[in-house]
Design an enzyme around this catalytic site. Structure first.
Site, mmCIF file in Angstrom:
data_model
loop_
_atom_site.group_PDB
_atom_site.id
_atom_site.type_symbol
_atom_site.label_atom_id
_atom_site.label_comp_id
_atom_site.label_asym_id
_atom_site.label_seq_id
_atom_site.Cartn_x
_atom_site.Cartn_y
_atom_site.Cartn_z
ATOM 1 N N ALA A 73 -5.491 -5.833 3.275
ATOM 2 C CA ALA A 73 -5.004 -4.514 2.871
ATOM 3 C C ALA A 73 -5.359 -3.448 3.905
ATOM 4 O O ALA A 73 -4.834 -3.446 5.009
ATOM 5 C CB ALA A 73 -5.540 -4.174 1.488
ATOM 6 N N ASP A 78 -11.877 -6.275 1.502
ATOM 7 C CA ASP A 78 -12.820 -6.206 2.627
ATOM 8 C C ASP A 78 -12.544 -7.203 3.747
ATOM 9 O O ASP A 78 -13.446 -7.526 4.524
ATOM 10 C CB ASP A 78 -14.264 -6.396 2.146
ATOM 11 N N CYS A 92 -3.697 -0.895 -9.416
ATOM 12 C CA CYS A 92 -3.864 0.439 -8.826
ATOM 13 C C CYS A 92 -4.838 1.272 -9.666
ATOM 14 O O CYS A 92 -4.647 1.430 -10.874
ATOM 15 C CB CYS A 92 -2.527 1.158 -8.727
ATOM 16 N N MET A 122 0.838 -1.198 0.000
ATOM 17 C CA MET A 122 0.000 0.000 0.000
ATOM 18 C C MET A 122 0.867 1.239 0.000
ATOM 19 O O MET A 122 1.671 1.450 0.926
ATOM 20 C CB MET A 122 -0.942 -0.006 1.213
#
Length: 352
Positions: free
Chosen positions: A255, A233, A128, A39
């Protein structure tokens, strides 16, 4: 305080059968099959060190590295990107994610990462959705509309990095009307990649709505030799467990949820191994963890820059708690170590 000193459960019950088996990315065994997502702006060395101390992540990853920028720094004899801070010396396994749209450039950087940094995995970003990467640089998820170029990129990076495995991370497609993840998955495997990670949204979705795990699951029958890793999620050990139980994925990637819960990997790993799930740290322990995180960043960047960099991390730690807004308001203007410690002491939430 370090993560190793945080409270842990007493394992007074025998473990049940593990829900998930280790996965293999080429020759690399990933156990548990729970990966930390790359990230931008967050998963630097300090954050990875905290995750590693808690345990539970089978494979950690850096922030994504701009391949063209890396080459420019190299040619101008400048220091390599801050996003590679700590990579040469930290424990393995470790993945470095790279992005661009030029096959030779990506291959060159991949080879440098293998030869000079000894990375365990080179991951290519095709997921991305940020405008600066897609529309301005024609990279990331933009390339989902160009499977031929994706194949050329993967083939050249695989050849340059051998025998180190190369993986790819994608989204379901560019838009809901252009979902082509099954076709892309076959391109990824056919070009020599060793694993595929799929985020269950399209590029147009950004991070809105819910990840579509049914769509991720549809890809599995079309992969003949490489593992499928699902992403999207996963913000609790229960959701990780549910993903393995309900969908034919070989691994999962956590994430955004780990940014305010870096101990989530340890909880998820316990759940899939049939062990008691460790409790969340207390707020007092979280406060001490935040100060420890700040100390790690200071050691790299000095106190002034670290104070600025830690603003976003501090907000993550307080997210969803009573008083978080007041804390964010004050932490957004910190400029020194003294400021940081004072604001954490006075305003960090004290109740859930």
């Amino acid at each position: 305080m370090t993560p190793a000193t945080l409270s842990t459960p007493t394992a007074d019950q025998a473990p049940s059968e593990p829900i998930a088996q280790p996965l293999f990315i080429g020759p690399l065994k990933v156990d548990p099959p729970i990966l930390q997502a790359p990230m931008a702006g967050f998963t630097n060395y300090a954050f990875r060190q905290i995750v590693r101390e808690f345990g539970g992540a089978g494979l950690l990853a850096t922030e994504m590295v701009n391949a063209r920028g890396f080459v420019w720094l190299d040619e101008n004899e400048a220091e390599h990107p801050d996003r590679l801070w700590g990579v040469a010396d930290e424990p393995r396994p470790l993945a470095v994610q790279i992005w661009d749209n030029d096959p030779p450039t990506l291959a060159k950087v991949g080879r440098r990462l293998v030869e000079e940094y000894g990375v365990s995995v080179v991951d290519i970003n095709f997921g991305c959705p940020v405008r600066q990467v897609t529309q301005k640089a024609h990279s990331g998820s933009y390339l989902l509309s160009q499977p031929g170029r994706m194949g050329a990129i993967i083939e050249q990076v695989v050849a340059a990095c051998a025998p180190t495995p190369v993986t790819a991370k994608i989204r379901l497609g560019c838009t809901r009307d252009q979902i082509n993840a099954i076709d892309i998955a076959q391109v990824v495997e056919g070009s020599g990649a060793a694993a595929l990670t799929v985020h269950g949204r399209t590029a147009a979705d950004m991070f809105r709505g819910s990840a579509d795990w049914d769509r991720i699951a549809e890809i599995k029958p079309y992969l003949k030799r490489i593992p499928l890793i699902g992403n999207g999620d996963l913000d609790s050990a229960e959701k990780v467990l549910d993903a393995f139980r309900r969908y034919p994925v070989d691994g999962v990637m956590i994430a955004r949820a780990c940014l305010n819960k870096p101990w989530l990997f340890a909880q998820a790993a316990a759940a899939v191994r049939g062990l008691p799930v460790p409790p969340d740290p207390t707020l007092e322990e979280e406060r001490e963890l935040l100060l420890y995180h700040f100390k790690l960043v200071c050691e790299r960047f000095g106190t002034k820059k670290a104070a600025v960099l830690m603003r976003k991390y501090a907000c993550c730690y307080a997210q969803g708690r009573p008083g978080a807004r007041e804390f964010r308001k004050h932490v957004a203007v910190i400029e020194s170590v003294e400021d940081f410690h004072e604001i954490v002491e006075r305003y960090f939430p004290r109740s859930s």
